[in-house]
Motif scaffolding. Structure first.
Motif, PDB file in Angstrom:
ATOM      1  N   VAL A  96      11.541  35.950 -28.879  1.00 33.48           N
ATOM      2  CA  VAL A  96      11.534  36.876 -27.754  1.00 33.48           C
ATOM      3  C   VAL A  96      10.962  36.175 -26.521  1.00 33.48           C
ATOM      4  N   GLU A  97      11.440  36.561 -25.350  1.00 28.50           N
ATOM      5  CA  GLU A  97      10.954  35.970 -24.095  1.00 28.50           C
ATOM      6  C   GLU A  97       9.632  36.639 -23.728  1.00 28.50           C
ATOM      7  N   ILE A  98       8.549  36.124 -24.305  1.00 26.49           N
ATOM      8  CA  ILE A  98       7.251  36.776 -24.207  1.00 26.49           C
ATOM      9  C   ILE A  98       6.701  36.766 -22.786  1.00 26.49           C
ATOM     10  N   SER A  99       7.193  35.874 -21.934  1.00 31.05           N
ATOM     11  CA  SER A  99       6.718  35.806 -20.545  1.00 31.05           C
ATOM     12  C   SER A  99       7.063  37.071 -19.767  1.00 31.05           C
ATOM     13  N   ARG A 100       7.970  37.882 -20.299  1.00 35.80           N
ATOM     14  CA  ARG A 100       8.339  39.140 -19.650  1.00 35.80           C
ATOM     15  C   ARG A 100       7.296  40.230 -19.902  1.00 35.80           C
ATOM     16  N   TYR A 101       6.325  39.919 -20.762  1.00 35.26           N
ATOM     17  CA  TYR A 101       5.288  40.883 -21.120  1.00 35.26           C
ATOM     18  C   TYR A 101       3.925  40.290 -20.757  1.00 35.26           C
ATOM     19  N   PHE A 145       8.805  44.494 -29.154  1.00 37.84           N
ATOM     20  CA  PHE A 145      10.123  44.704 -29.759  1.00 37.84           C
ATOM     21  C   PHE A 145      10.635  46.123 -29.540  1.00 37.84           C
ATOM     22  N   ALA A 146       9.735  47.092 -29.461  1.00 38.83           N
ATOM     23  CA  ALA A 146      10.166  48.451 -29.127  1.00 38.83           C
ATOM     24  C   ALA A 146      10.739  48.479 -27.716  1.00 38.83           C
ATOM     25  N   CYS A 147      10.079  47.794 -26.786  1.00 37.18           N
ATOM     26  CA  CYS A 147      10.568  47.739 -25.404  1.00 37.18           C
ATOM     27  C   CYS A 147      11.915  47.035 -25.312  1.00 37.18           C
ATOM     28  N   GLU A 148      12.126  46.042 -26.172  1.00 41.04           N
ATOM     29  CA  GLU A 148      13.397  45.323 -26.172  1.00 41.04           C
ATOM     30  C   GLU A 148      14.565  46.219 -26.584  1.00 41.04           C
ATOM     31  N   ALA A 149      14.254  47.333 -27.226  1.00 40.06           N
ATOM     32  CA  ALA A 149      15.305  48.206 -27.760  1.00 40.06           C
ATOM     33  C   ALA A 149      15.944  49.098 -26.703  1.00 40.06           C
ATOM     34  N   ILE A 150      15.271  49.296 -25.561  1.00 37.17           N
ATOM     35  CA  ILE A 150      15.799  50.232 -24.564  1.00 37.17           C
ATOM     36  C   ILE A 150      15.962  49.552 -23.209  1.00 37.17           C
ATOM     37  N   SER A 151      16.756  50.177 -22.346  1.00 33.30           N
ATOM     38  CA  SER A 151      16.945  49.677 -20.981  1.00 33.30           C
ATOM     39  C   SER A 151      16.117  50.453 -19.972  1.00 33.30           C
ATOM     40  N   ASP A 152      15.997  51.760 -20.197  1.00 32.63           N
ATOM     41  CA  ASP A 152      15.232  52.618 -19.293  1.00 32.63           C
ATOM     42  C   ASP A 152      14.534  53.702 -20.097  1.00 32.63           C
ATOM     43  N   GLY A 153      13.272  53.947 -19.778  1.00 37.99           N
ATOM     44  CA  GLY A 153      12.569  55.042 -20.428  1.00 37.99           C
ATOM     45  C   GLY A 153      11.118  54.728 -20.711  1.00 37.99           C
ATOM     46  N   VAL A 154      10.459  55.710 -21.298  1.00 37.14           N
ATOM     47  CA  VAL A 154       9.066  55.584 -21.722  1.00 37.14           C
ATOM     48  C   VAL A 154       9.034  55.684 -23.237  1.00 37.14           C
ATOM     49  N   ILE A 155       8.305  54.769 -23.861  1.00 44.00           N
ATOM     50  CA  ILE A 155       8.166  54.759 -25.320  1.00 44.00           C
ATOM     51  C   ILE A 155       6.752  55.183 -25.684  1.00 44.00           C
ATOM     52  N   LYS A 210      16.974  43.746 -34.040  1.00 47.06           N
ATOM     53  CA  LYS A 210      18.401  43.414 -34.146  1.00 47.06           C
ATOM     54  C   LYS A 210      18.931  42.830 -32.844  1.00 47.06           C
ATOM     55  N   LYS A 211      18.462  43.377 -31.730  1.00 46.85           N
ATOM     56  CA  LYS A 211      18.903  42.893 -30.418  1.00 46.85           C
ATOM     57  C   LYS A 211      18.464  41.447 -30.199  1.00 46.85           C
ATOM     58  N   ILE A 212      17.217  41.145 -30.559  1.00 50.27           N
ATOM     59  CA  ILE A 212      16.703  39.781 -30.411  1.00 50.27           C
ATOM     60  C   ILE A 212      17.425  38.832 -31.366  1.00 50.27           C
ATOM     61  N   MET A 213      17.693  39.285 -32.580  1.00 50.83           N
ATOM     62  CA  MET A 213      18.403  38.451 -33.544  1.00 50.83           C
ATOM     63  C   MET A 213      19.801  38.108 -33.052  1.00 50.83           C
ATOM     64  N   LYS A 214      20.447  39.070 -32.420  1.00 50.25           N
ATOM     65  CA  LYS A 214      21.791  38.834 -31.890  1.00 50.25           C
ATOM     66  C   LYS A 214      21.747  37.799 -30.768  1.00 50.25           C
ATOM     67  N   LYS A 215      20.751  37.915 -29.887  1.00 53.23           N
ATOM     68  CA  LYS A 215      20.603  36.946 -28.798  1.00 53.23           C
ATOM     69  C   LYS A 215      20.340  35.545 -29.336  1.00 53.23           C
ATOM     70  N   ALA A 216      19.540  35.480 -30.414  1.00 53.42           N
ATOM     71  CA  ALA A 216      19.174  34.186 -30.999  1.00 53.42           C
ATOM     72  C   ALA A 216      20.216  33.688 -31.995  1.00 53.42           C
ATOM     73  N   LYS A 217      21.295  34.459 -32.160  1.00 53.16           N
ATOM     74  CA  LYS A 217      22.382  34.119 -33.088  1.00 53.16           C
ATOM     75  C   LYS A 217      21.877  33.940 -34.524  1.00 53.16           C
ATOM     76  N   LEU A 218      21.003  34.869 -34.910  1.00 50.36           N
ATOM     77  CA  LEU A 218      20.475  34.861 -36.274  1.00 50.36           C
ATOM     78  C   LEU A 218      21.244  35.820 -37.179  1.00 50.36           C
TER      79      LEU A 218
END
Length: 205
Positions: free
Chosen positions: A62-67, A77-87, A196-204
């Motif tokens: 994950v691109e941890i520098s974004r956090y 990883f919860a934040c990576e799951a959505i585009s807009d909203g509050v978790i 799952k989103k991160i795995m897809k980006k990393a081609k895992l």
């Protein structure tokens, strides 16, 4: 494909559409032979799995520098799951994080239900109540149980509602908080969606 979110009290697994939990006190991760993609916030459990070749830590993908540096990997990883909203993740602690246009904008940490209940009990045995999640937060309480419930829930409610964004509830106590946030979306597999989103980006996968 087997995913695992290792928390303070349990290994939370997702295999296809089936999710289940194992206790961190009794489960032996070496008994699993298939590949397990995981994240972990539990230092003891991390020691158990770090040298197991079939357990793959996703935190490095994950691109941890974004956090921020000390942010819990489960929140990331919860934040990576959505585009807009509050978790609102209602676990041992309650975390509230805001995401806008796919970017993390900040968040805060609040005591979990059991932790806060114990705090009131420590103040005085007469405050040993379970929280009333069905009280009217627009009315001042007139009994002790509602008084501590109001004190605990009203502040959190106000802060979350001020964000004026779609609310996602996750974590073990999500169903309880749905009573004060009836329009929220409950998704107890939100972290797995981020994985799952991160795995897809990393081609895992």
């Amino acid at each position: 494909m087997l995913l695992c979110d290792i928390g303070n009290t349990s290994y939370h697994f997702l295999k296809d559409t089936l999710d289940y939990k194992e206790s961190v006190q009794s489960f032996d991760p070496s008994t699993l032979q298939e590949r397990v993609f995981y994240i972990c916030v539990n230092p003891h459990a991390k020691e158990l799995v770090k040298d197991l070749e079939n357990w793959i830590d996703l935190s490095g993908h994950v691109e941890i520098s974004r956090y921020y540096e000390t942010m819990g990997i489960d929140r990331v990883f919860a934040c990576e799951a959505i585009s807009d909203g509050v978790i609102l993740d209602a676990g041992s602690a309650i975390t509230v994080d805001r995401v806008r246009d796919g970017s993390f904008e900040g968040g805060f940490i609040y005591p979990g239900v059991q932790a806060m209940a114990q705090t009131y009990k420590n103040i005085s045995p007469v405050l040993d109540y379970s929280f009333n999640f069905e009280l009217d937060l627009d009315k001042m309480p007139k009994n002790s149980r509602d008084a501590i419930s109001y004190g605990y829930l009203k502040t959190l409610y106000n802060e979350v509602m001020e964000q004026n964004m779609e609310l996602f509830l996750t974590g073990g106590d999500a169903q309880m908080f749905a009573k004060i946030f009836p329009h929220a979306k409950i998704d107890k597999t939100l972290i797995f969606k981020g994985m799952k989103k991160i795995m897809k980006k990393a081609k895992l996968c």
